[in-house]
Design a protein around this motif. Structure first.
Motif, mmCIF file in Angstrom:
data_model
loop_
_atom_site.group_PDB
_atom_site.id
_atom_site.type_symbol
_atom_site.label_atom_id
_atom_site.label_comp_id
_atom_site.label_asym_id
_atom_site.label_seq_id
_atom_site.Cartn_x
_atom_site.Cartn_y
_atom_site.Cartn_z
ATOM 1 N N ARG A 99 0.840 -1.190 0.000
ATOM 2 C CA ARG A 99 0.000 0.000 0.000
ATOM 3 C C ARG A 99 0.883 1.252 0.000
ATOM 4 N NH1 ARG A 99 -5.369 -1.029 1.064
ATOM 5 N NH2 ARG A 99 -5.747 1.125 1.708
ATOM 6 N N TRP A 100 0.265 2.359 -0.394
ATOM 7 C CA TRP A 100 0.967 3.644 -0.426
ATOM 8 C C TRP A 100 0.645 4.442 0.836
ATOM 9 C CZ3 TRP A 100 4.656 5.504 -3.619
ATOM 10 C CH2 TRP A 100 4.896 4.777 -4.796
ATOM 11 N N ARG A 101 1.661 5.092 1.354
ATOM 12 C CA ARG A 101 1.514 5.989 2.499
ATOM 13 C C ARG A 101 1.837 7.400 1.997
ATOM 14 N NH1 ARG A 101 1.496 5.420 8.058
ATOM 15 N NH2 ARG A 101 2.434 7.124 9.275
ATOM 16 N N ILE A 102 0.842 8.267 2.032
ATOM 17 C CA ILE A 102 0.957 9.605 1.450
ATOM 18 C C ILE A 102 0.907 10.631 2.576
ATOM 19 C CG2 ILE A 102 -0.102 11.280 -0.127
ATOM 20 C CD1 ILE A 102 -1.053 7.650 -0.501
ATOM 21 N N THR A 103 1.834 11.589 2.545
ATOM 22 C CA THR A 103 1.934 12.590 3.602
ATOM 23 C C THR A 103 1.759 13.987 3.021
ATOM 24 O OG1 THR A 103 3.545 11.164 4.714
ATOM 25 C CG2 THR A 103 3.365 13.433 5.496
ATOM 26 N N THR A 104 1.027 14.837 3.734
ATOM 27 C CA THR A 104 0.797 16.209 3.283
ATOM 28 C C THR A 104 1.697 17.182 4.053
ATOM 29 O OG1 THR A 104 -0.904 16.844 4.893
ATOM 30 C CG2 THR A 104 -1.617 15.562 2.961
ATOM 31 N N ALA A 105 1.740 18.406 3.567
ATOM 32 C CA ALA A 105 2.554 19.433 4.214
ATOM 33 C C ALA A 105 2.070 19.713 5.630
ATOM 34 C CB ALA A 105 2.528 20.718 3.384
ATOM 35 N N ALA A 106 0.784 19.493 5.897
ATOM 36 C CA ALA A 106 0.219 19.719 7.228
ATOM 37 C C ALA A 106 0.419 18.530 8.160
ATOM 38 C CB ALA A 106 -1.267 20.047 7.121
ATOM 39 N N GLY A 107 1.027 17.457 7.658
ATOM 40 C CA GLY A 107 1.279 16.290 8.486
ATOM 41 C C GLY A 107 0.214 15.223 8.439
ATOM 42 N N GLU A 108 -0.821 15.391 7.623
ATOM 43 C CA GLU A 108 -1.844 14.355 7.491
ATOM 44 C C GLU A 108 -1.258 13.148 6.751
ATOM 45 O OE1 GLU A 108 -5.917 15.650 6.380
ATOM 46 O OE2 GLU A 108 -4.955 17.595 6.117
ATOM 47 N N VAL A 109 -1.751 11.989 7.087
ATOM 48 C CA VAL A 109 -1.270 10.757 6.466
ATOM 49 C C VAL A 109 -2.457 10.005 5.870
ATOM 50 C CG1 VAL A 109 -0.091 8.554 6.838
ATOM 51 C CG2 VAL A 109 0.676 10.608 8.068
ATOM 52 N N PHE A 110 -2.253 9.525 4.645
ATOM 53 C CA PHE A 110 -3.285 8.757 3.950
ATOM 54 C C PHE A 110 -2.714 7.389 3.579
ATOM 55 C CE2 PHE A 110 -4.462 13.111 3.560
ATOM 56 C CZ PHE A 110 -5.845 13.136 3.562
ATOM 57 N N ASP A 111 -3.529 6.379 3.727
ATOM 58 C CA ASP A 111 -3.152 5.007 3.387
ATOM 59 C C ASP A 111 -4.035 4.567 2.225
ATOM 60 O OD1 ASP A 111 -3.804 2.034 3.550
ATOM 61 O OD2 ASP A 111 -2.120 2.124 4.938
ATOM 62 N N ALA A 112 -3.409 4.209 1.097
ATOM 63 C CA ALA A 112 -4.184 3.868 -0.099
ATOM 64 C C ALA A 112 -3.583 2.665 -0.808
ATOM 65 C CB ALA A 112 -4.214 5.056 -1.054
ATOM 66 N N GLN A 113 -4.460 1.847 -1.369
ATOM 67 C CA GLN A 113 -3.955 0.741 -2.178
ATOM 68 C C GLN A 113 -3.398 1.265 -3.499
ATOM 69 O OE1 GLN A 113 -6.839 -2.284 -3.212
ATOM 70 N NE2 GLN A 113 -5.284 -3.656 -4.057
ATOM 71 N N PHE A 114 -4.106 2.236 -4.080
ATOM 72 C CA PHE A 114 -3.683 2.780 -5.368
ATOM 73 C C PHE A 114 -3.441 4.285 -5.253
ATOM 74 C CE2 PHE A 114 -6.590 -0.793 -6.359
ATOM 75 C CZ PHE A 114 -5.663 -1.658 -6.932
ATOM 76 N N LEU A 115 -2.413 4.742 -5.927
ATOM 77 C CA LEU A 115 -2.065 6.168 -5.957
ATOM 78 C C LEU A 115 -2.144 6.645 -7.397
ATOM 79 C CD1 LEU A 115 -0.906 8.759 -4.648
ATOM 80 C CD2 LEU A 115 1.382 7.773 -4.975
ATOM 81 N N VAL A 116 -2.976 7.643 -7.637
ATOM 82 C CA VAL A 116 -3.139 8.188 -8.995
ATOM 83 C C VAL A 116 -2.650 9.628 -9.009
ATOM 84 C CG1 VAL A 116 -4.754 8.767 -10.830
ATOM 85 C CG2 VAL A 116 -5.074 6.667 -9.506
ATOM 86 N N MET A 117 -1.641 9.889 -9.820
ATOM 87 C CA MET A 117 -1.072 11.224 -9.928
ATOM 88 C C MET A 117 -1.738 11.952 -11.098
ATOM 89 S SD MET A 117 0.889 10.943 -7.376
ATOM 90 C CE MET A 117 1.716 12.530 -7.462
ATOM 91 N N ALA A 118 -2.648 12.853 -10.741
ATOM 92 C CA ALA A 118 -3.329 13.693 -11.740
ATOM 93 C C ALA A 118 -2.863 15.125 -11.546
ATOM 94 C CB ALA A 118 -4.841 13.581 -11.565
ATOM 95 N N THR A 119 -1.540 15.275 -11.491
ATOM 96 C CA THR A 119 -0.920 16.545 -11.115
ATOM 97 C C THR A 119 -0.771 17.519 -12.276
ATOM 98 O OG1 THR A 119 1.164 15.316 -11.292
ATOM 99 C CG2 THR A 119 0.320 15.719 -9.090
#
Length: 541
Positions: free
Chosen positions: A125-145
């Motif tokens: 799984r992917w562990r995604i971190t934001t500038a504010a310190g929030e953490v997200f756990d996701a099976q799939f990560l989609v970069m629509a940047t």
């Protein structure tokens, strides 16, 4: 799903980065498939490119009737575009309408900048971190940047000493700017600079355009869309979309299948005039002949025609010559600009052009700008200096795949993808309209729908196979990169010193990034991949 307060982990099936056309459509499709999804967006509103780029004259260079979603026939019928080429504010209203119409806003978290994403191999799984310190756990990560979302910051000595106002095209104040009575300097003559110069000139006491490299620009021939035109298109939208799917760029432009070498001088001139005129306009010039982007002599004919047009329009011969691209730049190999009265602007008494190739900018002073030749007093400086295209937004995030390898390390010699969607060593991560796909050489909304639909078919296939892990095979990625390069080398595109190859960013590897063979060829390839059990991808539990 857990709460999303600081210190808490939010668990979702799909984490989507970016709330432009790509992220919004990905959220819609994920929800339709019964998956939990969250979009993280750095801006204060949705819209991506169309949220950030609100400078004077900002509008799409793809016709409104094509630069729109095709997934819902009711949406097509209910929305009315006001102009052939929609302005920024109208596109932003359309995007917000879509978000509200399909009740997507609850799945979008604004003012949330992603700073890191790491793949946990044990958990798959992917562990995604934001500038504010929030953490997200996701099976799939989609970069629509997005391909054009990281502005190139101007690096000019003395910039911080300037006492006047300065603005960047990609960070224009939401309340607008009144330039009445101001002496303005505009640095940059790509698409943004070409669009804003005529409108700045109408307000400013004087506008000085600082040009390093002249590029080709063609008239948009923009006009209001009549009710009659809209009724006709809506009655035949399915046919229009079908023509777009079979067109090189995902937008039907009445392409001419003749070679520029097989017609008479009179026939060639007439075709170019048609493409330039009100019956044509915009990117139709690129489709004037079948070999403009492949044969040097065919391209030369286009260059000669366009430079002739510049000399006809611009009254001062010296200014006209400065605006004419040099002969070593093939037509269309840098992003073609689409304008309204750009060249005519230089006939105004309050507009001047400075060639900073022959007289480079030395420094910004407290009250203006100095080149090697003279000092220009300025009240306002406007930067239209472009973007770190295609890779900038991805590399701005610390993305780490298997073994902790960073994407920055993998791409240090240039971007590598499989089909422009997946990256070997980065399982369960997908890029919408990424390097190695038609992306910026196409109608982006069409490319976005193509990618998201294909990706959702892939996820459904993996679910059927009870596979939780999807990864591009390194050999398949190598073959795709080689194919993308071979396709580019069959054209004149790599000869252009453009942001397509990263030439606008000092130190960036010079690699031609988009896939040039066109939408139909690309779609056939990815459909074939899907039909062959998604060949080139490894699926495992």
């Amino acid at each position: 799903m857990n709460g999303n307060g600081l210190g808490a982990e939010t668990v979702v099936d799909i984490l989507i980065v970016g709330a432009g056309f790509g992220g919004i459509y990905q959220l819609y499709k994920a929800r339709k498939a019964g998956l939990t999804a969250r979009v993280l967006e750095a801006g204060e509103g949705v819209g991506g490119t169309w949220f950030w780029n609100r400078y004077p004259g900002a509008r799409c260079d793809i016709e409104s009737l094509d630069y729109s979603y095709s997934f819902d026939k009711e949406l097509e019928q209910e929305w009315n575009w006001s102009e052939r080429y929609a302005p920024q504010a109208e596109i932003l209203r359309y995007i917000n309408h879509v978000v509200d119409r399909y009740d997507l806003r609850s799945g979008i978290q604004l003012q949330t900048r992603v700073v890191a994403a790491a793949f946990d191999e044990a958990a798959a799984r992917w562990r995604i971190t934001t500038a504010a310190g929030e953490v997200f756990d996701a099976q799939f990560l989609v970069m629509a940047t997005g391909c054009l979302s990281i502005p190139q910051d101007p690096k000019i000595a003395g910039l911080e000493t300037f006492r006047g106002d300065r603005y960047h095209s990609a960070a224009w104040p939401r309340e607008g700017v009144d330039l009445t009575g101001k002496t303005v300097g505009l640095i940059g003559t790509g698409s943004s600079g070409v669009q804003m110069a005529p409108l700045i000139a109408e307000q400013a006491t004087h506008l000085t355009v600082f040009q390093r490299t002249a590029n080709y620009s063609v008239p948009a021939q923009n006009e209001p869309l009549s009710e009659e035109t809209q009724r006709y298109v809506k009655a035949h939208y399915a046919e229009r979309r079908k023509l777009g799917r079979e067109a090189m760029t995902g937008q039907y432009l009445n392409a001419n299948d003749k070679s520029a070498l097989e017609v008479t001088d009179e026939e060639r001139r007439a075709e170019f005039e048609y493409r330039w005129s009100g019956a044509g306009g915009g990117f139709r010039m690129l489709r004037a002949f079948s070999d403009l982007m492949r044969h040097p002599q065919a391209n030369q004919y286009a260059k000669d025609f366009l430079r002739g047009k510049i000399r006809e329009i611009v009254k001062d011969p010296a200014t006209a010559e400065l605006l004419c691209p040099t002969d070593d730049l093939p037509f269309g190999t840098k992003r073609l600009c689409v304008d309204t009265n750009y060249y005519q602007t230089f006939n105004r008494e309050n507009v001047s052009l400075v060639d900073v190739r022959s007289a480079p900018i030395v420094e910004i002073t407290p009250d203006g700008l100095r080149t090697t030749e003279r000092h220009y007093p300025l009240d306002v400086i406007v930067f239209a200096t472009g973007f770190d295209a295609m890779t900038g937004a991805l590399l701005a995030i610390d993305i780490r795949g298997k073994g902790g390898v960073s994407l920055r390390t993998k791409w240090q010699a240039g971007p590598r993808t499989y089909l422009g969607i997946t990256i070997a060593g980065f399982p369960n991560m997908f890029v919408i309209a990424g390097p190695g796909s038609p992306s910026v050489l196409s109608n982006m909304v069409h490319s976005i729908e193509t990618h998201v639909d294909w990706l959702m078919a892939l996820l459904a296939h993996a679910k059927d196979k009870e596979a939780g892990l999807i990864e591009a095979d390194a050999d398949a990625e190598d073959r795709w990169v080689e194919h993308v390069n071979e396709a580019a080398d069959q054209t004149l595109y790599p000869q252009g010193n453009s942001w397509y190859v990263g030439a606008n960013m000092p130190g960036k590897p010079r690699v031609f990034m988009p896939y040039v063979a066109g939408i139909p060829a690309y779609r056939r390839i990815i459909e074939s991949v899907a039909a062959n059990d998604f060949a080139g991808l490894r699926l495992s539990a």
